[in-house]
Design an enzyme around this catalytic site. Structure first.
Site, PDB file in Angstrom:
ATOM      1  N   GLU A 167       9.012   2.382   8.845  1.00 26.24           N
ATOM      2  CA  GLU A 167       9.080   2.050   7.486  1.00 26.24           C
ATOM      3  C   GLU A 167      10.347   2.683   6.730  1.00 26.24           C
ATOM      4  O   GLU A 167      10.732   1.811   5.851  1.00 26.24           O
ATOM      5  CB  GLU A 167       7.934   2.743   6.811  1.00 26.24           C
ATOM      6  CG  GLU A 167       6.463   2.134   7.451  1.00 26.24           C
ATOM      7  CD  GLU A 167       5.224   2.584   6.476  1.00 26.24           C
ATOM      8  OE1 GLU A 167       5.252   2.370   5.373  1.00 26.24           O
ATOM      9  OE2 GLU A 167       4.213   3.212   7.170  1.00 26.24           O
TER      10      GLU A 167
ATOM     11  N   HIS B 292      -0.601   8.716  32.894  1.00 19.71           N
ATOM     12  CA  HIS B 292      -1.508   8.028  33.542  1.00 19.71           C
ATOM     13  C   HIS B 292      -1.372   6.817  33.528  1.00 19.71           C
ATOM     14  O   HIS B 292      -2.066   5.783  33.855  1.00 19.71           O
ATOM     15  CB  HIS B 292      -3.062   8.494  33.194  1.00 19.71           C
ATOM     16  CG  HIS B 292      -3.291   9.716  33.519  1.00 19.71           C
ATOM     17  ND1 HIS B 292      -3.879  10.438  34.734  1.00 19.71           N
ATOM     18  CD2 HIS B 292      -3.170  11.115  32.792  1.00 19.71           C
ATOM     19  CE1 HIS B 292      -3.874  11.632  34.699  1.00 19.71           C
ATOM     20  NE2 HIS B 292      -3.607  11.911  33.508  1.00 19.71           N
TER      21      HIS B 292
ATOM     22  N   LYS C  47       0.764  -8.057   2.402  1.00 23.32           N
ATOM     23  CA  LYS C  47      -0.244  -7.568   1.300  1.00 23.32           C
ATOM     24  C   LYS C  47      -0.317  -8.638   0.211  1.00 23.32           C
ATOM     25  O   LYS C  47      -1.490  -9.090  -0.193  1.00 23.32           O
ATOM     26  CB  LYS C  47      -0.131  -6.480   0.732  1.00 23.32           C
ATOM     27  CG  LYS C  47      -0.203  -5.114   1.560  1.00 23.32           C
ATOM     28  CD  LYS C  47       0.117  -3.728   0.727  1.00 23.32           C
ATOM     29  CE  LYS C  47      -0.135  -2.507   1.766  1.00 23.32           C
ATOM     30  NZ  LYS C  47       0.168  -1.474   1.129  1.00 23.32           N
TER      31      LYS C  47
HETATM   32  O1  PA5 Z   1       3.679   4.339   3.878  1.00 17.07           O
HETATM   33  C1  PA5 Z   1       3.453   3.117   3.243  1.00 17.07           C
HETATM   34  O2  PA5 Z   1       3.930   2.538   2.214  1.00 17.07           O
HETATM   35  C2  PA5 Z   1       2.391   2.328   3.828  1.00 17.07           C
HETATM   36  O3  PA5 Z   1       2.052   2.922   5.218  1.00 17.07           O
HETATM   37  C3  PA5 Z   1       0.997   2.541   2.917  1.00 17.07           C
HETATM   38  O4  PA5 Z   1       0.574   3.824   3.028  1.00 17.07           O
HETATM   39  C4  PA5 Z   1      -0.158   1.580   3.607  1.00 17.07           C
HETATM   40  O5  PA5 Z   1       0.075   0.383   3.582  1.00 17.07           O
HETATM   41  C5  PA5 Z   1      -1.447   1.968   2.869  1.00 17.07           C
HETATM   42  O6  PA5 Z   1      -1.396   1.868   1.243  1.00 17.07           O
HETATM   43  P1  PA5 Z   1      -1.814   2.914   0.575  1.00 17.07           P
HETATM   44  O7  PA5 Z   1      -1.233   4.035   0.984  1.00 17.07           O
HETATM   45  O8  PA5 Z   1      -1.401   2.526  -1.019  1.00 17.07           O
HETATM   46  O9  PA5 Z   1      -3.273   2.973   0.741  1.00 17.07           O
END
Ligand code: PA5
Length: 353
Positions: A237, A253, A347
Site C-alpha cells: 500500500e 512444509h 471500492k
Molecule cells: O490501509 C488502508 O487504507 C486499507 O487497507 C483500509 O484499511 C481497508 O481498505 C479498509 O478500510 P477501513 O480501514 O476504512 O475499514
C-alpha cells in the site's frame, strides 16, 4: 534511484505526511490508552466465550497483532475475520468487535449486521461512517478512533484500543509497564531510522535500498507472524510494490520446496526473516536451515532480530521498522506513500453496482 538523504525531495514525495504519521506510532499508542474513557461496555460482554475482530486491511492488522500477542494468555479464542458475514459458531455468547477506520467498509459492515442479526455482543471502532450510525441506532458501544491519517497509518490507535478492550473485559492482564517500555523502545529505534539519519548509518534506508527492484517476501513466526503480514501490506500500500508473507513453521512444509521455478524469480526476490530470541527454540533452528536452503537456490535473504525484551515491545518495534522501510521504498520508487488509487478505484467500482 532517489536519494533517501535528500530530505527536501522526500518532503515533495510525501505531501500528506506519511513519514510523520509513522513517526507518531509511539505517540499513538500513548494517546490511545485513554480511548475507552467514558465508554460503557456492558458487564456481560466479559462473559463472551469467543471474540471475533472483524475488519479489513489497515483496520484488521491491529487485531491480528493483538491476537498473535495474547494467544498464550487469553482465556477465550480470538479470531480476526476478514470477510462478509460471520462464521456459523458466532452467536449470542460471542463478542464481535467491528473495526473500520472509515466506518464504511462493506465487508466489516456486513459482519456487524450479521452480529446484530444473531444477537451477539457487539462493539464498534471507527472514526465515524456507517458503522457509527449503526452503533448509535442500536445502542452499541462505539469507540471513536480519533487520528487523522489513512487507515493503515492509525495502527497504533487500533492496536491499543483492541488491547485495552480485551484488558478491560478481563480476557487478558493489564500491561501498562510493558506498553510504556515498548513506547520507549520505539523512540530509541526511531533515533536510528528516522529520515534525518543518513543512509550509511540507517538500517531502514539500507533495507529499502536492498528491496528496490525486488519482490519482498517476509517471513515471521509466533508473535511476529502478524508483523510479517503488516510489512507485506505496507510494502503493497505504501510502496505500491509486490510483496508476500509466510509463517514459520508452516512455510517449512511447502514454501521451502518452491524456490526453484520460475528460475528468474530467485534473483528478483529478497526474503526478510523476522527473528526473535523469544521464539520457540526449534523456530530459531528452522530460520537457520531455511537460510541454508535459500542459499542453495541463490535467493538473497536476511535476518532481522527484533528489538526489545517483551513480545509487546518486539511487535511494536518491528512494525515501526517495517513502516519506515515501506515509506523509504515508496520514495525510492518515486511514489507518494499515502494515496491508494487502485483500492479507491475498486471500492468506487463496487459502490456503483
Ligand atoms: O490501509 C488502508 O487504507 C486499507 O487497507 C483500509 O484499511 C481497508 O481498505 C479498509 O478500510 P477501513 O480501514 O476504512 O475499514
Amino acid at each position: 534511484l532517489n536519494d533517501l538523504d535528500d530530505l527536501e525531495l522526500m518532503g515533495r514525495l510525501d505531501p500528506a505526511g506519511m513519514l510523520q504519521r509513522i513517526a507518531e506510532l509511539p505517540l499513538q499508542c500513548q494517546e490511545a490508552q485513554g480511548s475507552l474513557e467514558g465508554i460503557e461496555i456492558p458487564a456481560h460482554y466479559a462473559q463472551a466465550r469467543n471474540v471475533v475482530i472483524a475488519g479489513m486491511g489497515g483496520s484488521a492488522i491491529g487485531g491480528e497483532l493483538v491476537q498473535g500477542l495474547i494467544e498464550g494468555e487469553c482465556r477465550v479464542p480470538v479470531m480476526v475475520r476478514r470477510d462478509y458475514g460471520l462464521p456459523a459458531f458466532v452467536g449470542e455468547d460471542s463478542l464481535v468487535i467491528a473495526s473500520s477506520y472509515s466506518g464504511n467498509t462493506e465487508e466489516t459492515l456486513s459482519a456487524a449486521r450479521c452480529a446484530l442479526h444473531r444477537g451477539t455482543k457487539l462493539l464498534a471502532i471507527s472514526t465515524g461512517g456507517r458503522i457509527m450510525e449503526l452503533a448509535r441506532k442500536h445502542a452499541i458501544p462505539w469507540v471513536t478512533l480519533s487520528y487523522d491519517s489513512v487507515p493503515r497509518a492509525a495502527v497504533g490507535h487500533s492496536f491499543t484500543i483492541l488491547l485495552s478492550i480485551l484488558q478491560s473485559l478481563g480476557f487478558i492482564s493489564q500491561r501498562p509497564q510493558e506498553l510504556a517500555e515498548a513506547i520507549e523502545e520505539m523512540h530509541s529505534l526511531q533515533d536510528e531510522i528516522r529520515p534525518e539519519v543518513p543512509g550509511k548509518d540507517n538500517p531502514a534506508k539500507a533495507l529499502a535500498e536492498k528491496l528496490y527492484g525486488r519482490m519482498a517476501i517476509v517471513y515471521g513466526a509466533q508473535h511476529l507472524a502478524a508483523v510479517a503480514r503488516r510489512w507485506k501490506g505496507q510494502f503493497n500500500e505504501n510502496a505500491k510494490a509486490w510483496s508476500f508473507f509466510e509463517e514459520f513453521p508452516e512455510l517449512n512444509h511447502n514454501a521451502l520446496e518452491g524456490y526453484q521455478f520460475p528460475v528468474p524469480f530467485a534473483k528478483e526476490t529478497l526474503v526478510a526473516m523476522l527473528s526473535s530470541s523469544l521464539y520457540h527454540p526449534r523456530i530459531g533452528e528452522r530460520l537457520r536451515v531455511t537460510g541454508e536452503v535459500l542459499d542453495q537456490h541463490r535467493v538473497e535473504h536476511l535476518k532481522l532480530e527484533a528489538w526489545g525484551a517483551s513480545p509487546l515491545a518486539q511487535v511494536l518495534t518491528a512494525v515501526h521498522f517495517g513502516d519506515y522501510v515501506s515509506a523509504y521504498l515508496a520514495m525510492l520508487y518515486g511514489v507518494n506513500p499515502s494515496p491508494n488509487p487502485a483500492i479507491d478505484h475498486l471500492k468506487q467500482r463496487l459502490g456503483r453496482k
